[in-house]
Design an enzyme around this catalytic site. Structure first.
Site, mmCIF file in Angstrom:
data_model
loop_
_atom_site.group_PDB
_atom_site.id
_atom_site.type_symbol
_atom_site.label_atom_id
_atom_site.label_comp_id
_atom_site.label_asym_id
_atom_site.label_seq_id
_atom_site.Cartn_x
_atom_site.Cartn_y
_atom_site.Cartn_z
ATOM 1 N N ASN A 9 0.871 -1.182 0.000
ATOM 2 C CA ASN A 9 0.000 0.000 0.000
ATOM 3 C C ASN A 9 0.904 1.228 0.000
ATOM 4 O OD1 ASN A 9 -1.760 2.070 0.493
ATOM 5 N ND2 ASN A 9 -2.346 1.396 2.550
ATOM 6 N N LYS A 11 0.170 4.252 -0.267
ATOM 7 C CA LYS A 11 -0.444 5.449 0.331
ATOM 8 C C LYS A 11 -0.207 6.664 -0.578
ATOM 9 C CE LYS A 11 -0.078 3.228 4.784
ATOM 10 N NZ LYS A 11 0.005 3.328 6.237
ATOM 11 N N HIS A 97 -9.483 1.200 5.066
ATOM 12 C CA HIS A 97 -8.201 1.446 5.740
ATOM 13 C C HIS A 97 -8.413 2.417 6.901
ATOM 14 C CE1 HIS A 97 -4.083 2.602 6.528
ATOM 15 N NE2 HIS A 97 -3.734 1.493 5.899
ATOM 16 N N GLU A 99 -6.714 4.798 7.940
ATOM 17 C CA GLU A 99 -6.456 6.213 7.652
ATOM 18 C C GLU A 99 -7.701 6.875 7.051
ATOM 19 O OE1 GLU A 99 -2.827 5.501 5.501
ATOM 20 O OE2 GLU A 99 -1.845 5.025 7.401
ATOM 21 N N GLU A 169 -5.057 -4.774 10.734
ATOM 22 C CA GLU A 169 -4.076 -3.704 10.871
ATOM 23 C C GLU A 169 -4.335 -2.946 12.174
ATOM 24 O OE1 GLU A 169 -2.247 -2.663 6.771
ATOM 25 O OE2 GLU A 169 -3.763 -1.191 7.279
ATOM 26 N N GLY A 175 2.793 2.545 10.747
ATOM 27 C CA GLY A 175 3.741 3.645 10.572
ATOM 28 C C GLY A 175 4.472 4.037 11.844
ATOM 29 N N SER A 215 3.738 -1.926 10.298
ATOM 30 C CA SER A 215 5.196 -1.968 10.483
ATOM 31 C C SER A 215 5.809 -3.321 10.126
ATOM 32 C CB SER A 215 5.571 -1.558 11.914
ATOM 33 O OG SER A 215 5.174 -0.211 12.162
HETATM 34 P P1 13P Z 1 3.218 0.577 7.627
HETATM 35 O O1 13P Z 1 3.736 -0.719 7.036
HETATM 36 O O2 13P Z 1 3.912 1.783 7.116
HETATM 37 O O3 13P Z 1 3.121 0.486 9.116
HETATM 38 O O4 13P Z 1 1.693 0.728 7.092
HETATM 39 C C1 13P Z 1 0.814 -0.329 7.225
HETATM 40 C C2 13P Z 1 -0.413 -0.025 6.471
HETATM 41 O O5 13P Z 1 -1.186 0.852 6.838
HETATM 42 C C3 13P Z 1 -0.676 -0.787 5.242
HETATM 43 O O6 13P Z 1 -1.961 -0.563 4.770
#
Ligand code: 13P
Length: 253
Positions: A9, A11, A97, A99, A169, A175, A215
């Site tokens: 992903n 982002k 997601h 976010e 997740e 992150g 992560s």
């Molecule tokens: P990270 O791997 O940067 O922690 O992000 C995970 C994520 O949100 C994947 O959709």
């Protein structure tokens, strides 16, 4: 046996040119690797070029999108429809997601409509679920995820369920460099599979892939992937470097 899926992903990272460079590097690093399915989810602005490039290279890497609007067309300024994604060769669509839930305020009924719209177009949703740190510390992680599964998958028919992909997740692991322990992730992923079995039947759910995201890095991927109910990873930060992402894919294969 379920074939693991490792999805990147990206982002809101990578201009179109950077996206094309990343995918060229990745396709060559992953050439010939078996036993694992790989997908990349670039920003909308790069889907067309990345799709063309994967096709030209004869790569087995699948194309995913990070979001979708749950209508096939209409006056929805700034939104992208399922048929538009499908026409570019998109196979997977990330839905729900954290976010988007946390920053853009998306609610379960909207997520459920997206899951339905993606299935209607013959694509596969990657439904993201997970709890905040507060919810975990208060002992509410399983309840939160159960509620999300029930609401977000409410419109899925029994015969469609075997193709679903769910990604656990935990929000506190995204992150942050903090990964769930393999045991904690296994516990939740197994809980997700049991919940899906209650919703859709035991045999259907055998083939559902339940990923872990938060992560995931080259140095923790193997121990996570070794867990019986972790069928791959949804990778954010580490998917932005071809070598790191390829190392995670190798750990899953
Ligand atoms: P990270 O791997 O940067 O922690 O992000 C995970 C994520 O949100 C994947 O959709």
């Amino acid at each position: 046996m379920r074939t693991p899926l490792v999805a990147g992903n990206w982002k809101m990272y990578k201009t179109n040119q950077e996206a094309v460079e990343l995918v060229s590097g990745l396709a060559s690093l992953l050439k010939g690797l078996g036993g694992v399915e790989v997908a990349v989810c670039p920003p909308f602005t790069s889907l067309a070029d990345v799709s063309r490039l994967l096709e030209e290279l004869g790569s087995s890497v699948a194309l995913g999108a990070q979001n979708v609007y749950p209508r096939s067309e209409g006056a929805f300024t700034g939104e992208i429809s399922p048929p538009m994604l499908k026409a570019l060769g998109v196979k997977y669509v990330i839905v729900g997601h954290s976010e988007r839930r946390e920053i853009l305020g998306e609610k379960d009924d909207f997520v459920a409509a997206k899951v339905r719209a993606v299935l209607d177009e013959g694509m596969t949703p990657i439904l993201c679920v997970g709890e905040t740190l507060e919810e975990r510390e208060a002992g509410g992680a399983l309840g939160k995820v159960e509620g999300q599964l029930d609401a977000d998958l409410a419109n899925v028919k029994l015969e469609e369920a075997s193709a679903l992909v769910v990604a656990y997740e935990p929000i506190w692991a995204i992150g942050t460099g903090k990964t769930a322990t393999p045991a904690d992730a296994q516990e939740m992923n197994s809980f997700i599979r049991r919940r899906l079995a209650a919703m859709f039947g035991e045999s259907t759910v055998e083939s559902v892939r339940v990923l872990y995201g938060g992560s995931v890095k080259p140095d923790n991927a193997a121990e996570l992937m070794a867990m019986p109910d972790i069928d791959g990873a949804l990778v954010g930060g580490a998917s932005l470097k071809a070598e790191d992402f390829a190392a995670i894919v190798r750990a899953a294969s």
